[in-house]
Design a protein around this motif. Structure first.
Motif, mmCIF file in Angstrom:
data_model
loop_
_atom_site.group_PDB
_atom_site.id
_atom_site.type_symbol
_atom_site.label_atom_id
_atom_site.label_comp_id
_atom_site.label_asym_id
_atom_site.label_seq_id
_atom_site.Cartn_x
_atom_site.Cartn_y
_atom_site.Cartn_z
ATOM 1 N N MET A 1 -16.861 -10.178 14.395
ATOM 2 C CA MET A 1 -15.484 -10.237 13.648
ATOM 3 C C MET A 1 -15.516 -11.376 12.613
ATOM 4 N N PRO A 2 -14.806 -11.053 11.435
ATOM 5 C CA PRO A 2 -14.776 -12.188 10.510
ATOM 6 C C PRO A 2 -13.531 -13.341 11.253
ATOM 7 N N PRO A 3 -13.838 -14.539 10.539
ATOM 8 C CA PRO A 3 -12.905 -15.617 11.263
ATOM 9 C C PRO A 3 -11.454 -15.331 10.286
ATOM 10 N N THR A 4 -10.556 -16.068 11.183
ATOM 11 C CA THR A 4 -9.328 -16.210 10.493
ATOM 12 C C THR A 4 -9.152 -17.275 9.493
ATOM 13 N N ARG A 5 -8.556 -17.021 8.395
ATOM 14 C CA ARG A 5 -8.557 -18.120 7.482
ATOM 15 C C ARG A 5 -7.507 -19.071 8.025
ATOM 16 N N GLY A 6 -7.673 -20.302 7.554
ATOM 17 C CA GLY A 6 -6.791 -21.434 8.046
ATOM 18 C C GLY A 6 -5.771 -21.702 6.926
ATOM 19 N N TYR A 7 -4.688 -22.134 7.278
ATOM 20 C CA TYR A 7 -3.744 -22.481 6.295
ATOM 21 C C TYR A 7 -4.051 -23.342 5.158
ATOM 22 N N ASP A 8 -4.914 -24.572 5.488
ATOM 23 C CA ASP A 8 -5.563 -25.466 4.678
ATOM 24 C C ASP A 8 -6.224 -25.029 3.741
ATOM 25 N N ASP A 9 -7.206 -23.947 4.125
ATOM 26 C CA ASP A 9 -8.249 -23.543 3.293
ATOM 27 C C ASP A 9 -7.704 -22.098 2.090
ATOM 28 N N VAL A 10 -6.243 -22.092 2.040
ATOM 29 C CA VAL A 10 -5.803 -21.074 1.192
ATOM 30 C C VAL A 10 -5.186 -21.976 0.012
ATOM 31 N N ALA A 11 -5.456 -21.502 -1.131
ATOM 32 C CA ALA A 11 -4.654 -22.043 -2.289
ATOM 33 C C ALA A 11 -3.924 -20.963 -3.234
ATOM 34 N N VAL A 12 -2.818 -21.316 -3.653
ATOM 35 C CA VAL A 12 -1.964 -20.463 -4.584
ATOM 36 C C VAL A 12 -2.752 -20.060 -5.635
ATOM 37 N N GLY A 13 -2.782 -18.889 -6.017
ATOM 38 C CA GLY A 13 -3.559 -18.543 -7.247
ATOM 39 C C GLY A 13 -5.006 -17.707 -6.779
ATOM 40 N N GLU A 14 -5.156 -17.844 -5.472
ATOM 41 C CA GLU A 14 -6.514 -17.297 -4.836
ATOM 42 C C GLU A 14 -6.466 -15.687 -4.995
ATOM 43 N N VAL A 15 -7.465 -15.153 -5.418
ATOM 44 C CA VAL A 15 -7.544 -13.707 -5.615
ATOM 45 C C VAL A 15 -8.214 -13.078 -4.435
ATOM 46 N N LEU A 16 -7.487 -12.160 -3.609
ATOM 47 C CA LEU A 16 -8.435 -11.620 -2.633
ATOM 48 C C LEU A 16 -9.144 -10.493 -3.057
ATOM 49 N N PRO A 17 -10.429 -10.147 -2.549
ATOM 50 C CA PRO A 17 -11.320 -9.170 -2.990
ATOM 51 C C PRO A 17 -10.641 -7.816 -2.934
ATOM 52 N N GLU A 18 -11.048 -6.800 -3.708
ATOM 53 C CA GLU A 18 -10.546 -5.554 -4.004
ATOM 54 C C GLU A 18 -10.896 -4.824 -2.771
ATOM 55 N N LEU A 19 -10.147 -3.841 -2.320
ATOM 56 C CA LEU A 19 -10.491 -2.801 -1.247
ATOM 57 C C LEU A 19 -10.288 -1.455 -1.943
ATOM 58 N N SER A 20 -11.260 -0.823 -2.035
ATOM 59 C CA SER A 20 -11.264 0.601 -2.379
ATOM 60 C C SER A 20 -11.033 1.771 -1.292
ATOM 61 N N VAL A 21 -10.071 2.585 -1.231
ATOM 62 C CA VAL A 21 -9.807 3.613 -0.324
ATOM 63 C C VAL A 21 -9.953 4.890 -0.841
ATOM 64 N N PRO A 22 -11.039 5.576 -0.455
ATOM 65 C CA PRO A 22 -10.871 6.885 -0.929
ATOM 66 C C PRO A 22 -9.743 8.055 -0.178
ATOM 67 N N LEU A 23 -9.194 8.654 -1.017
ATOM 68 C CA LEU A 23 -8.103 9.482 -0.712
ATOM 69 C C LEU A 23 -8.408 10.871 -0.291
ATOM 70 N N THR A 24 -8.908 10.966 0.734
ATOM 71 C CA THR A 24 -9.214 12.524 1.404
ATOM 72 C C THR A 24 -7.873 13.219 1.840
ATOM 73 N N ARG A 25 -8.023 14.444 1.595
ATOM 74 C CA ARG A 25 -7.128 15.426 2.350
ATOM 75 C C ARG A 25 -6.739 14.908 3.798
ATOM 76 N N THR A 26 -8.168 14.734 4.471
ATOM 77 C CA THR A 26 -8.125 14.573 5.857
ATOM 78 C C THR A 26 -7.086 13.216 6.053
ATOM 79 N N LEU A 27 -7.646 12.021 5.493
ATOM 80 C CA LEU A 27 -6.765 10.915 5.616
ATOM 81 C C LEU A 27 -5.130 11.145 5.351
ATOM 82 N N ILE A 28 -4.821 11.675 4.313
ATOM 83 C CA ILE A 28 -3.358 11.826 4.030
ATOM 84 C C ILE A 28 -2.643 12.763 5.239
ATOM 85 N N VAL A 29 -3.223 13.900 5.567
ATOM 86 C CA VAL A 29 -2.588 14.828 6.570
ATOM 87 C C VAL A 29 -2.604 14.224 7.877
#
Length: 141
Positions: A1-29
């Motif tokens: 399990m990935p660690p939880t980010r600490g408040y002091d380790d996060v900076a304004v302007g930090e960019v989160l990594p992209e997440l691609s979600v394939p939109l299948t018919r099964t997922l939607i239904v």
């Protein structure tokens, strides 16, 4: 399990990594049914087209859940989501891919709150835009 980010380790302007979600018919239904949204536009292509849509489309509860998943995947399991404020735009249709992106836009020392601007896009444009507020521990865990 990935660690939880600490408040002091996060900076304004930090960019989160992209997440691609394939939109299948099964997922939607499946996610519409799981959230007890039985509107025909989320599972019946013929009726969705009769109502002016090109196909069935994702419901807002699923979009909300995917935004939550995106932010908590970055923040970690000890992060507490305090608010999700989203607006829907272009529909998510089967066969598309939604790409979620985010940026840290604010930090509040009181309560160690972090605000993240999120956006989910598909071939038609912005499907979901908004902000998520999470409370983080002082240090990474």
């Amino acid at each position: 399990m990935p660690p939880t980010r600490g408040y002091d380790d996060v900076a304004v302007g930090e960019v989160l990594p992209e997440l691609s979600v394939p939109l299948t018919r099964t997922l939607i239904v499946a996610t519409a049914l799981a959230s007890r949204d039985y509107q025909d536009v989320h599972h019946d292509p013929g009726l969705a087209r009769e109502r002016g849509s090109e196909d069935i489309f994702m419901n807002i509860l699923t979009s909300n859940g995917l935004v939550d998943r995106y932010v908590t995947g970055w923040a970690g399991p000890a992060a507490v989501v305090e608010a999700i404020r989203i607006r829907l735009g272009a529909p998510n249709y089967p066969g598309d891919t939604m790409v979620l992106t985010g940026t840290v836009t604010g930090k509040t020392d009181t309560g160690r709150r972090v605000e993240i601007s999120v956006r989910g896009t598909n071939r038609l444009g912005a499907h979901v835009t908004g902000t998520v507020t999470v409370r983080l521990p002082e240090e990474a865990r």
